[in-house]
Design a protein around this motif. Structure first.
Motif, mmCIF file in Angstrom:
data_model
loop_
_atom_site.group_PDB
_atom_site.id
_atom_site.type_symbol
_atom_site.label_atom_id
_atom_site.label_comp_id
_atom_site.label_asym_id
_atom_site.label_seq_id
_atom_site.Cartn_x
_atom_site.Cartn_y
_atom_site.Cartn_z
ATOM 1 N N MET A 96 0.823 -1.201 0.000
ATOM 2 C CA MET A 96 0.000 0.000 0.000
ATOM 3 C C MET A 96 0.865 1.263 0.000
ATOM 4 O O MET A 96 0.576 2.243 -0.680
ATOM 5 C CB MET A 96 -0.913 0.017 1.231
ATOM 6 N N THR A 97 1.945 1.217 0.792
ATOM 7 C CA THR A 97 2.838 2.380 0.858
ATOM 8 C C THR A 97 3.611 2.551 -0.443
ATOM 9 O O THR A 97 3.781 3.674 -0.934
ATOM 10 C CB THR A 97 3.802 2.243 2.049
ATOM 11 N N HIS A 98 4.067 1.441 -1.027
ATOM 12 C CA HIS A 98 4.757 1.521 -2.322
ATOM 13 C C HIS A 98 3.859 2.119 -3.403
ATOM 14 O O HIS A 98 4.351 2.708 -4.370
ATOM 15 C CB HIS A 98 5.221 0.130 -2.773
ATOM 16 N N ALA A 99 2.540 1.958 -3.257
ATOM 17 C CA ALA A 99 1.607 2.398 -4.297
ATOM 18 C C ALA A 99 1.191 3.857 -4.169
ATOM 19 O O ALA A 99 0.409 4.343 -4.989
ATOM 20 C CB ALA A 99 0.361 1.505 -4.284
ATOM 21 N N LEU A 100 1.689 4.551 -3.157
ATOM 22 C CA LEU A 100 1.324 5.955 -2.966
ATOM 23 C C LEU A 100 2.468 6.851 -3.437
ATOM 24 O O LEU A 100 3.558 6.838 -2.858
ATOM 25 C CB LEU A 100 1.017 6.234 -1.495
ATOM 26 N N ASP A 101 2.220 7.623 -4.479
ATOM 27 C CA ASP A 101 3.239 8.504 -5.052
ATOM 28 C C ASP A 101 3.285 9.798 -4.240
ATOM 29 O O ASP A 101 2.718 10.828 -4.619
ATOM 30 C CB ASP A 101 2.920 8.795 -6.516
ATOM 31 N N ARG A 102 4.004 9.747 -3.128
ATOM 32 C CA ARG A 102 4.017 10.877 -2.208
ATOM 33 C C ARG A 102 4.739 12.088 -2.788
ATOM 34 O O ARG A 102 4.360 13.228 -2.516
ATOM 35 C CB ARG A 102 4.638 10.435 -0.877
ATOM 36 N N ARG A 103 5.771 11.873 -3.573
ATOM 37 C CA ARG A 103 6.467 13.001 -4.186
ATOM 38 C C ARG A 103 5.537 13.752 -5.131
ATOM 39 O O ARG A 103 5.527 14.994 -5.163
ATOM 40 C CB ARG A 103 7.715 12.497 -4.918
ATOM 41 N N ARG A 104 4.767 13.037 -5.915
ATOM 42 C CA ARG A 104 3.796 13.674 -6.816
ATOM 43 C C ARG A 104 2.771 14.465 -6.017
ATOM 44 O O ARG A 104 2.404 15.585 -6.392
ATOM 45 C CB ARG A 104 3.108 12.600 -7.661
ATOM 46 N N ILE A 105 2.306 13.911 -4.914
ATOM 47 C CA ILE A 105 1.307 14.581 -4.092
ATOM 48 C C ILE A 105 1.877 15.861 -3.484
ATOM 49 O O ILE A 105 1.252 16.919 -3.513
ATOM 50 C CB ILE A 105 0.792 13.624 -2.999
ATOM 51 N N ILE A 106 3.090 15.778 -2.943
ATOM 52 C CA ILE A 106 3.712 16.954 -2.335
ATOM 53 C C ILE A 106 3.932 18.045 -3.377
ATOM 54 O O ILE A 106 3.616 19.219 -3.149
ATOM 55 C CB ILE A 106 5.044 16.577 -1.662
ATOM 56 N N ASP A 107 4.457 17.672 -4.544
ATOM 57 C CA ASP A 107 4.795 18.660 -5.566
ATOM 58 C C ASP A 107 3.564 19.266 -6.227
ATOM 59 O O ASP A 107 3.508 20.480 -6.470
ATOM 60 C CB ASP A 107 5.696 18.023 -6.629
ATOM 61 N N ASN A 108 2.554 18.437 -6.516
ATOM 62 C CA ASN A 108 1.427 18.894 -7.325
ATOM 63 C C ASN A 108 0.204 19.307 -6.514
ATOM 64 O O ASN A 108 -0.542 20.186 -6.945
ATOM 65 C CB ASN A 108 1.017 17.804 -8.325
ATOM 66 N N VAL A 109 0.000 18.671 -5.371
ATOM 67 C CA VAL A 109 -1.174 18.998 -4.564
ATOM 68 C C VAL A 109 -0.830 20.055 -3.519
ATOM 69 O O VAL A 109 -1.599 20.984 -3.289
ATOM 70 C CB VAL A 109 -1.743 17.734 -3.883
ATOM 71 N N PHE A 110 0.344 19.925 -2.919
ATOM 72 C CA PHE A 110 0.747 20.844 -1.850
ATOM 73 C C PHE A 110 1.815 21.836 -2.312
ATOM 74 O O PHE A 110 2.535 22.397 -1.476
ATOM 75 C CB PHE A 110 1.241 20.048 -0.647
ATOM 76 N N VAL A 111 1.944 22.022 -3.618
ATOM 77 C CA VAL A 111 2.886 22.953 -4.259
ATOM 78 C C VAL A 111 4.269 22.922 -3.604
ATOM 79 O O VAL A 111 4.909 23.955 -3.399
ATOM 80 C CB VAL A 111 2.325 24.397 -4.294
ATOM 81 N N GLY A 112 4.735 21.725 -3.295
ATOM 82 C CA GLY A 112 6.087 21.557 -2.770
ATOM 83 C C GLY A 112 6.252 21.848 -1.295
ATOM 84 O O GLY A 112 7.364 21.736 -0.763
ATOM 85 N N LEU A 113 5.169 22.219 -0.612
ATOM 86 C CA LEU A 113 5.282 22.601 0.800
ATOM 87 C C LEU A 113 5.164 21.361 1.693
ATOM 88 O O LEU A 113 4.130 21.105 2.308
ATOM 89 C CB LEU A 113 4.215 23.626 1.169
ATOM 90 N N GLY A 114 6.235 20.583 1.736
ATOM 91 C CA GLY A 114 6.235 19.396 2.581
ATOM 92 C C GLY A 114 7.387 18.481 2.252
ATOM 93 O O GLY A 114 8.137 18.701 1.295
ATOM 94 N N SER A 115 7.545 17.462 3.064
ATOM 95 C CA SER A 115 8.567 16.447 2.853
ATOM 96 C C SER A 115 7.962 15.081 3.140
ATOM 97 O O SER A 115 6.982 14.965 3.882
ATOM 98 C CB SER A 115 9.782 16.701 3.762
ATOM 99 N N ALA B 33 -7.824 15.325 -3.304
ATOM 100 C CA ALA B 33 -6.906 15.052 -4.406
ATOM 101 C C ALA B 33 -5.953 13.916 -4.063
ATOM 102 O O ALA B 33 -5.655 13.053 -4.903
ATOM 103 C CB ALA B 33 -6.118 16.318 -4.753
ATOM 104 N N THR B 34 -5.468 13.888 -2.820
ATOM 105 C CA THR B 34 -4.572 12.823 -2.382
ATOM 106 C C THR B 34 -5.263 11.470 -2.480
ATOM 107 O O THR B 34 -4.686 10.489 -2.971
ATOM 108 C CB THR B 34 -4.115 13.074 -0.928
ATOM 109 N N ALA B 35 -6.503 11.391 -2.013
ATOM 110 C CA ALA B 35 -7.253 10.135 -2.060
ATOM 111 C C ALA B 35 -7.463 9.669 -3.500
ATOM 112 O O ALA B 35 -7.342 8.474 -3.801
ATOM 113 C CB ALA B 35 -8.591 10.307 -1.348
ATOM 114 N N LYS B 36 -7.763 10.597 -4.395
ATOM 115 C CA LYS B 36 -7.995 10.233 -5.798
ATOM 116 C C LYS B 36 -6.716 9.735 -6.460
ATOM 117 O O LYS B 36 -6.740 8.759 -7.228
ATOM 118 C CB LYS B 36 -8.568 11.429 -6.557
ATOM 119 N N ILE B 37 -5.596 10.377 -6.181
ATOM 120 C CA ILE B 37 -4.317 9.924 -6.740
ATOM 121 C C ILE B 37 -4.005 8.515 -6.246
ATOM 122 O O ILE B 37 -3.588 7.631 -7.019
ATOM 123 C CB ILE B 37 -3.186 10.900 -6.357
#
Length: 248
Positions: free
Chosen positions: A13-32, A106-110
């Motif tokens: 489940m964790t491997h399937a979550l593109d967290r970098r994409r979410i941080i960059d595109n949903v949160f405009v880079g504001l996160g790690s 948006a995170t849930a949909k991704i």
């Protein structure tokens, strides 16, 4: 839930979550990318525990190792969740989250889109906040998406000790139970030596990496501004405006 009882599935489940994409595109880079429950820069976090990287191929392998396969060709992997009953169930679960937050939606949909690529269907289940809280308290959910404010000095007992797993309304909502983790949590409540405490916290961090009771998504960053005529402004590491008395 039976579909999440195997740690290989939770890691998938964790491997399937593109967290970098979410941080960059949903949160405009504001996160790690988060690796555990500790605040960024905390000595309690093991610096050698890195994130579980986005890797759909690895997720497929882990699901296969855990016995999940698409036996009927419908695009979803399936498995006999109760061995011996002869009934194979598709990997489908409800992902609950609070309505009204565009970033969460948006995170849930991704996540749901990526899971379909490995044969898993996440049915999005947006709920009003009060309803989501009741679902958590009564354990009437498959998986949920939420956030937590982390203190700099953390007591792990409330969220991670097995004694809290079956407490109505308790914070161990995912029912995480691990004997080694329990021993660490109990020792931390007695240990005063700072070096021992750091070692124990880091041991716990490694257990979470292995067990994946949560998919830790991200640590959010926020922008705070002050006028340039305000002097002696100091922000704390966790709650930025913790004490403004020294400001002038």
């Amino acid at each position: 839930r039976p579909m999440f009882s195997d740690k290989r599935v939770r890691r998938a489940m964790t491997h399937a979550l593109d967290r970098r994409r979410i941080i960059d595109n949903v949160f405009v880079g504001l996160g790690s990318i988060a690796t555990g429950p500790f605040a960024p820069g905390s000595p309690n976090a093991d610096p050698n525990v890195g994130p579980v990287h986005f890797d759909l191929a690895r997720a497929r392998v882990l699901l296969a190792e855990a016995g999940w396969a698409d036996t009927d060709g419908d695009g979803l992997v399936d498995k006999e969740l109760h061995p011996g009953d002869g009934k194979r169930s598709p990997f489908e679960f409800r992902l609950s989250f609070a309505v009204g937050q565009k970033e969460t939606d948006a995170t849930a949909k991704i996540f749901a889109d990526e899971l379909l690529k490995i044969g898993v269907r996440a049915v999005l289940d947006p709920q009003e906040w009060a309803s989501l809280q009741r679902s958590k308290d009564e354990r009437r959910f498959d998986a949920y998406l939420g956030a937590r404010t982390t203190t700099w000095f953390t007591d792990l007992h409330q969220v991670f000790h097995s004694s809290q797993a079956d407490v109505p309304g308790g914070s161990n909502a995912v029912s995480f139970k691990n004997e080694a983790a329990d021993r660490i949590i109990e020792r931390l409540r007695l240990a005063f030596d700072e070096n021992e405490r750091i070692r124990l916290f880091r041991d716990f961090h490694r257990i979470l990496k292995e067990e994946q009771p949560y998919t830790f998504v991200m640590v959010r960053s926020k922008v705070h501004c002050t006028w340039n005529n305000v002097k002696n402004v100091v922000y704390s590491k966790v709650t930025p405006v913790e004490n403004s008395l020294p400001w002038w």
